[in-house]
Design a protein around this motif. Sequence first.
Motif, short mmCIF file in Angstrom:
data_model
loop_
_atom_site.label_atom_id
_atom_site.label_comp_id
_atom_site.label_asym_id
_atom_site.label_seq_id
_atom_site.Cartn_x
_atom_site.Cartn_y
_atom_site.Cartn_z
N UNK A 204 0.83 -1.21 0.00
CA UNK A 204 0.00 0.00 0.00
C UNK A 204 0.86 1.26 0.00
N UNK A 205 2.04 1.14 0.62
CA UNK A 205 2.98 2.28 0.59
C UNK A 205 3.32 2.58 -0.87
N UNK A 220 -7.60 10.29 7.49
CA UNK A 220 -6.95 9.00 7.24
C UNK A 220 -6.03 8.64 8.40
N UNK A 221 -5.30 9.65 8.85
CA UNK A 221 -4.35 9.44 9.95
C UNK A 221 -5.08 9.04 11.23
N UNK A 222 -6.24 9.66 11.43
CA UNK A 222 -6.97 9.38 12.66
C UNK A 222 -7.69 8.03 12.62
N UNK A 223 -8.15 7.63 11.44
CA UNK A 223 -8.94 6.39 11.34
C UNK A 223 -8.07 5.13 11.21
N UNK A 224 -6.93 5.26 10.55
CA UNK A 224 -6.18 4.06 10.18
C UNK A 224 -5.77 3.18 11.38
N UNK A 225 -5.14 3.75 12.41
CA UNK A 225 -4.71 2.87 13.52
C UNK A 225 -5.89 2.13 14.15
N UNK A 226 -6.97 2.85 14.40
CA UNK A 226 -8.12 2.21 15.05
C UNK A 226 -8.73 1.14 14.15
N UNK A 227 -8.87 1.48 12.86
CA UNK A 227 -9.55 0.55 11.95
C UNK A 227 -8.64 -0.61 11.53
N UNK A 228 -7.38 -0.31 11.23
CA UNK A 228 -6.52 -1.35 10.66
C UNK A 228 -5.77 -2.15 11.72
N UNK A 249 -11.02 3.00 2.98
CA UNK A 249 -10.51 2.09 1.94
C UNK A 249 -9.18 1.45 2.32
N UNK A 250 -8.28 2.24 2.88
CA UNK A 250 -6.95 1.68 3.19
C UNK A 250 -7.01 0.61 4.28
N UNK A 251 -7.77 0.83 5.39
CA UNK A 251 -7.85 -0.26 6.37
C UNK A 251 -8.43 -1.54 5.78
N UNK A 255 -6.20 -5.00 5.72
CA UNK A 255 -6.60 -6.25 6.36
C UNK A 255 -6.68 -7.38 5.34
N UNK A 256 -7.18 -7.07 4.15
CA UNK A 256 -7.28 -8.13 3.14
C UNK A 256 -5.90 -8.64 2.74
#
Length: 807
Positions: A204-205, A220-228, A249-251, A255-256
């Motif tokens: 993804x990077x 994105x920064x706020x959601x990613x750690x919690x979601x992914x 989308x990124x989380x 995970x996939x």
Amino acid sequence: MAAAPPPLQLQSSDPSTPPQESSLIPKGKKSRGAKKPKRAAASTSSAGTMVEDPFLVLAGGKEGGFLELEEIDEADFGIFGGAVEDLGEVERKAGKYQKKKKRKKRKRGDDDNALPGDGDLVVECDEEGEKGEKRVKKKKKRNRKKRKVKEMEENLESKEDVSDDNVEDMQDDNDSMEQDNNDGLILGEDEVYAWRELRLHPLLITAVRRLGFKEPTPIQKACFPAAAHQGKDVIGAAETGSGKTLAFGLPILQRLLEEQEKAMRLSREDESTQDENSKESPLRALILTPTRELAKQVCDHLKEAAKFLGIQVVPIVGGLSMEKQERLLKRKPEIVVGTPGRLWELMSTGNRHLIKLHSLSFFVLDEADRMIERGHFHELQSIIEMLPVTNGSDEQTVGTTTSCETVPILQIKKRQTFVFSATLALSANFRKKLKRGLVTAKASASTDLSSIEALSKQAGMKPNAEIVDLTKASILPEKLEESFIECSDDDKDAYLYYILSVHGQGRTIIFCTSIAALRHLSSILRVLGINVLTNHAQMQQRARMKAVDRFRESENSILVATDGFARGMDFDDVRTVIHYQLPHSTDVYIHRSGRTARKSMAGCSIALISPADKAKFYSLCKSLSKENLQQFPVDHAYMPAENVNKSWLQRNAESMGLVLETSDSEEERVQEHKQRKATSVHLQKLQQDLSELLQRPLQPKTFSRRYLAGAGVSPLLQKQLEELSKRNVKGSASVNANKGSRFVVIGQDQIEPLQALQNSGQEVCVSIDKQREKRRLAENWRLKKQKEKKSTREQKRKEKRKAKERD
Ligand SMILES: Nc1ncnc2c1ncn2[C@@H]1O[C@H](COP(=O)(O)OP(=O)(O)OP(=O)(O)O)[C@@H](O)[C@H]1O
């Protein structure tokens, strides 16, 4: 709210009102042409049938001949990513292996047709014409693939150390993907440090490097750690254009990818425990959006991010061929993005991929607040009822729904729910309610989806959900310059024409609340030579999508749309948003305005405010905590004098709380209106006159004698000057005038609305309280004056009486 403009007039927005003088056609033109179009009202076509709107005739049909021209090649609805049909995990690997081989071949320079990533591109072909030939080719291709799968399986089996090999193989796969992904990288490895900090998957990077996204946006920064990383559910709210699509989308992709790797490891470690079903590619993420265009856009955005990752994303939306979508679903895409209507249609008819929800790991509601509005209700509820029930913990209970297939417990995967919108957090109270709702949700399953918290609860949102609310006080994009023009309903078309022809630069969206107004407006603009695109719910889906594509293609395109288009649509550099009619709610105003000033770029919005809109406009400003707003600068030299006066008179009358009476009675006006009904011959004459007028530039009444500054002379100014010089020659021949009125033009650019606003916009008070206070003071002043007059009159009468008595 302004009533929908009538179909019959250039200016008047009220069907009952007879057409009036065109306000924008310059004086010279007006005498010959401007009056004429209005006489075309309710005219008869040459075929003898009644024409609803003469402009429609002039424009060439209800949609301006637009719909008939639409034919969209749906090839782009194909699947990107490693789509290796139904052959399961092994075959997928074989696909990658094949791709790797192809690349090596390419490197050697012996593969003429190879394009980056084309090895796994499955294109939906049109079935007409070369159908048979394509089928044969496909079959051959599939056979080739099968042979390679077999080869690879044999290779894998022959290796002695399976686990070592597996790691190596995985490494190879990753290298292979990385290699493809490396094509067209915009950013260097060391430029994406911020993403690494988030522990984004290496593939993804590379994807964000290819997309040129240097760092995550705040949401994105706020959601990613919690979601992914924590696997939490997320409720996310952030301003329009802030990157919410990748925030969920990124989380999902992370995970996939992680699970793919894990599954590969496990399958090699112990093949005996491997479940047959795990070889399938079940639905992993279901993303719901309120509109078809948005579904397509979200899908494209995710496809772009998932390119070369071997993850398939498909759009499932109404208005397009169901069979084609069924074929797409047969490929078992991991991610489906769709609108509730078509998704439910397919689910209820038992589409296998869509009803096998046991492995669904993500359920996403984009623009969630719009989802709960009327229109999506039943389908949304039915889809949610299909989801396996979650018991509040990370475990998911299966087999409890009537329609979801039961599966072995090994298959059960924790499902995450994401709910996103720009306007979720409009009221602080709502946020609190949502939190309370999550913590103390009633045990009984509610069937009420009328609120976000009920919807979230029904969708299985867990109490520990992360609430990421980044909406600031204003919610609107920081670089958005808002403005308004006060005008009568009748003058809205004229002001709009003024903006588009005097300024009209850059991509522009004009929003209407009703389809009738949109049709009227687009017809008029087309007649006036302005090429506009349209998008509304009554258009064919193909035509709508084509309009979106065309709008994207051209830098100066103009789109007239209804509010369905207000949400989520992401276009590069929309310069101006015009609210031709005010929306019904603050949310919609925010979403509409958010089509411009995206990605930290500047943009401007202009609201056309008629007297009938005023109350609504002030309360809108109040709910957005706006006390002052800029008045869009209008050069009244372009407006015929009577209209300027009329607006001035109306404005002043309104500020005094007075209603102006028109000289004609209603009966007389209707009579006059009837008299003006044009014959088809007359209509043709009008058409001729109009096209003559449109050859000439929009001419101001006078030019300023000041020096005009700017870089170069714009085409508009050039034409205007030519026109003026012709006039002057004629004038000076008859009267030896103009001697002292020469002016020198250095040059002037046609400046776009944002620049005009920045140069000469004026802040005006829009506070409803202050306006009320102003009205109260004006009323007091009027009463005081009345009283004074009365007492003066009485005084005079008394004095007269006294004088009489004395006499
Ligand atoms: N990290 C990033 N850096 C730069 N651009 C980004 C980044 N993430 C997304 N974008 C771009 O920002 C634009 C807006 O993204 P997106 O459509 O997801 O916004 P949104 O918040 O969903 O907007 P809306 O509320 O209007 O739906 C897109 O063109 C997207 O490609």
